[in-house]
Design an enzyme around this catalytic site. Sequence first.
Site, PDB file in Angstrom:
ATOM      1  CG  HIS A   1      -4.945   5.760   0.340  1.00 57.96           C
ATOM      2  ND1 HIS A   1      -6.345   6.509  -0.516  1.00 57.96           N
ATOM      3  CD2 HIS A   1      -5.525   4.700   0.133  1.00 57.96           C
ATOM      4  CE1 HIS A   1      -6.617   6.251  -1.770  1.00 57.96           C
ATOM      5  NE2 HIS A   1      -6.224   4.445  -0.945  1.00 57.96           N
TER       6      HIS A   1
ATOM      7  CE1 TYR B   1      -3.282   5.445   5.449  1.00 63.44           C
ATOM      8  CE2 TYR B   1      -3.973   4.113   4.004  1.00 63.44           C
ATOM      9  CZ  TYR B   1      -4.459   4.908   4.845  1.00 63.44           C
ATOM     10  OH  TYR B   1      -5.176   4.919   5.533  1.00 63.44           O
TER      11      TYR B   1
ATOM     12  CG  HIS C   1      -2.510   1.049   1.202  1.00 63.27           C
ATOM     13  ND1 HIS C   1      -2.461   1.807   0.244  1.00 63.27           N
ATOM     14  CD2 HIS C   1      -3.411   0.486   1.416  1.00 63.27           C
ATOM     15  CE1 HIS C   1      -3.283   2.918   0.256  1.00 63.27           C
ATOM     16  NE2 HIS C   1      -4.102   1.758   1.166  1.00 63.27           N
TER      17      HIS C   1
END
Length: 189
Positions: free
Chosen positions: A184, A186, A181
Amino acid sequence: MSVTLFDAINIGPIQLNNRIFMAPLTRMRATQPGDVPNALMAEYYTQRASAGLVITEASQISNEAKGYADTPGIYSAEQVAGWKRVNDSVHAADGKICMQLWHVGRVSHRSLQIDNQAPVSASDRPYQNKTTIKDEQGKMVRIACDTPRALRTDEIPRLIEEYKIATRNSREAGFDMVEIHAAHGYLLH
């Protein structure tokens, strides 16, 4: 020859029964303490095993990577065993499953960090949004993310190693593949 959504497809050496992918959805239902995947999670993913590929909710690569209450991890032996039960169930239903690895970086709160330390990020700029924690009564509540501390350059090798360990743990747990991931807001984003 036309291809349909329901035709099989190969991704590298992995053959998927169809081209339907279940997107990762943060569910916050891991067993505490320890952020361990559980029977409810096995049931949830197995119910969706007819998708060509099920992508798990993002799972933290370390204690420090946590940003939301009750999200699962993939860094301890108990978590690996929990995910193995999930994967065995999905595979028994003829499904394929992908682990999504996660380090939330600044999208966290001190109460989710070891010793209430500040979350880490690429800089000390706070994330202008909220995360979810449990209050003193155990109720899920939304709260502003804490200001992070900037990672030092000498900490980057540790993070790389944590991703490597999480990938090895994912293989041990029986995942068919791993996704990192990196969106977003992060850490890797």
